[in-house]
Design an enzyme around this catalytic site. Sequence first.
Site, PDB file in Angstrom:
ATOM      1  N   SER A 152     -38.864  -7.832  21.453  1.00  0.00           N
ATOM      2  CA  SER A 152     -37.855  -7.125  22.254  1.00  0.00           C
ATOM      3  C   SER A 152     -37.346  -7.936  23.447  1.00  0.00           C
ATOM      4  O   SER A 152     -37.054  -7.376  24.509  1.00  0.00           O
ATOM      5  CB  SER A 152     -38.381  -5.755  22.703  1.00  0.00           C
ATOM      6  OG  SER A 152     -38.605  -4.930  21.569  1.00  0.00           O
ATOM      7  N   HIS A 208     -45.686 -14.781  10.850  1.00  0.00           N
ATOM      8  CA  HIS A 208     -45.014 -13.683  11.547  1.00  0.00           C
ATOM      9  C   HIS A 208     -45.720 -12.373  11.199  1.00  0.00           C
ATOM     10  O   HIS A 208     -46.149 -12.170  10.062  1.00  0.00           O
ATOM     11  CB  HIS A 208     -43.533 -13.620  11.156  1.00  0.00           C
ATOM     12  CG  HIS A 208     -42.767 -12.686  12.040  1.00  0.00           C
ATOM     13  ND1 HIS A 208     -42.796 -11.322  11.861  1.00  0.00           N
ATOM     14  CD2 HIS A 208     -41.996 -12.910  13.127  1.00  0.00           C
ATOM     15  CE1 HIS A 208     -42.058 -10.762  12.813  1.00  0.00           C
ATOM     16  NE2 HIS A 208     -41.568 -11.704  13.593  1.00  0.00           N
ATOM     17  N   ASN A 259     -34.775 -15.717  15.366  1.00  0.00           N
ATOM     18  CA  ASN A 259     -35.296 -15.334  14.049  1.00  0.00           C
ATOM     19  C   ASN A 259     -34.397 -14.242  13.473  1.00  0.00           C
ATOM     20  O   ASN A 259     -34.472 -13.091  13.901  1.00  0.00           O
ATOM     21  CB  ASN A 259     -36.745 -14.853  14.222  1.00  0.00           C
ATOM     22  CG  ASN A 259     -37.337 -14.310  12.937  1.00  0.00           C
ATOM     23  OD1 ASN A 259     -36.768 -14.473  11.854  1.00  0.00           O
ATOM     24  ND2 ASN A 259     -38.483 -13.654  13.049  1.00  0.00           N
ATOM     25  N   GLU A 275     -44.663  -9.534  10.558  1.00  0.00           N
ATOM     26  CA  GLU A 275     -44.092  -8.780   9.433  1.00  0.00           C
ATOM     27  C   GLU A 275     -44.635  -9.297   8.107  1.00  0.00           C
ATOM     28  O   GLU A 275     -44.800  -8.544   7.155  1.00  0.00           O
ATOM     29  CB  GLU A 275     -42.552  -8.841   9.493  1.00  0.00           C
ATOM     30  CG  GLU A 275     -42.038  -7.894  10.569  1.00  0.00           C
ATOM     31  CD  GLU A 275     -40.750  -8.342  11.241  1.00  0.00           C
ATOM     32  OE1 GLU A 275     -40.049  -9.212  10.712  1.00  0.00           O
ATOM     33  OE2 GLU A 275     -40.468  -7.799  12.329  1.00  0.00           O
ATOM     34  N   LYS A 335     -34.507 -12.937  10.619  1.00  0.00           N
ATOM     35  CA  LYS A 335     -35.212 -12.075   9.646  1.00  0.00           C
ATOM     36  C   LYS A 335     -34.351 -11.896   8.395  1.00  0.00           C
ATOM     37  O   LYS A 335     -33.610 -12.804   8.027  1.00  0.00           O
ATOM     38  CB  LYS A 335     -35.593 -10.749  10.303  1.00  0.00           C
ATOM     39  CG  LYS A 335     -36.349 -10.965  11.623  1.00  0.00           C
ATOM     40  CD  LYS A 335     -36.994  -9.734  12.154  1.00  0.00           C
ATOM     41  CE  LYS A 335     -37.742 -10.088  13.435  1.00  0.00           C
ATOM     42  NZ  LYS A 335     -38.511  -8.980  13.971  1.00  0.00           N
TER      43      LYS A 335
HETATM   44  P1  PGA Z   1     -37.405  -8.623  18.181  1.00  0.00           P
HETATM   45  O1  PGA Z   1     -38.223  -9.500  17.131  1.00  0.00           O
HETATM   46  O2  PGA Z   1     -36.830  -9.565  19.204  1.00  0.00           O
HETATM   47  O3  PGA Z   1     -36.325  -7.945  17.357  1.00  0.00           O
HETATM   48  O4  PGA Z   1     -38.355  -7.653  18.784  1.00  0.00           O
HETATM   49  C1  PGA Z   1     -38.966 -10.612  17.538  1.00  0.00           C
HETATM   50  C2  PGA Z   1     -39.620 -11.271  16.355  1.00  0.00           C
HETATM   51  O5  PGA Z   1     -40.104 -10.564  15.466  1.00  0.00           O
HETATM   52  O6  PGA Z   1     -39.673 -12.517  16.263  1.00  0.00           O
END
Ligand code: PGA
Length: 256
Positions: free
Chosen positions: A212, A96, A10, A98, A12
Amino acid sequence: MTRKFFIGGNWKCNGTVDEVKKIVCMLNGGEVPCPNHIETIISPPFIFIPMVKSCLRTDFQIAAQNCWTKKGGAFTGEISAEMLKNLGVPWVILGHSERRTLMHETDQVVAEKVEYALSQGLKVCLCVGESLKERECNETAQVVSRQVQAVAARVGCWANVVIAYEPIWAIGTGKVASPEQAQEVHYNLRKWIDCHIGCQVAQDIRIIYGGSVTAANCKQIGGQPDVDGFLVGGASLKEEFIEILNARNTHTHKTC
Ligand code: PGA
């Protein structure tokens, strides 16, 4: 039965034209398990989708990061499921955290989006997960099942859905869930699906972990019996994504 390992990158809201070219080049040159063993989706921002699609190896599929709740029309700034389908984009990530937190997408809005995207023939990576406060109040299982229940109220067929469990406190924080924490939530969610949706769906549906994930922690998390892959944010923009794709490596192959 075996659930095919599933990994999503992803991106983003990241990337320039040059950066996108570099990442695609890195992905195209990577040695990864063959598609019999792993399903991979790459999710660039909408604007880069045609570019990525035209030069990305064909064993990696494209996913959009969002789409509109219904048929297109007078909805400024939105992208419809029909448009994704028309462009040959097979997958969409929905719900998601976010978007749930920053864009105030409720469980109902997410469910509406999932229902409509599936009705248009898209496959959906449905994200769920609890906040730190909810975890500390022991509400994780309840939150995650509530988020899935909202979708279950509208969707009968789960064959084209992958669920991504992404604890909000682990996203982009470097504070990854322990393999035991991930396994516990995935196991409980699968049990909930068994009781409330159906035993075949519970057995077949892939539940992937996100938050993460790195090359350093992916093997341990990916080795848990109810963890069927990862949704990767930050690390999907880097070389280490190839290592993550090899977390459960059996046979590698390269497509240039
Ligand atoms: P991250 O994001 O691996 O940067 O923690 C994961 C995600 O939001 O899909």
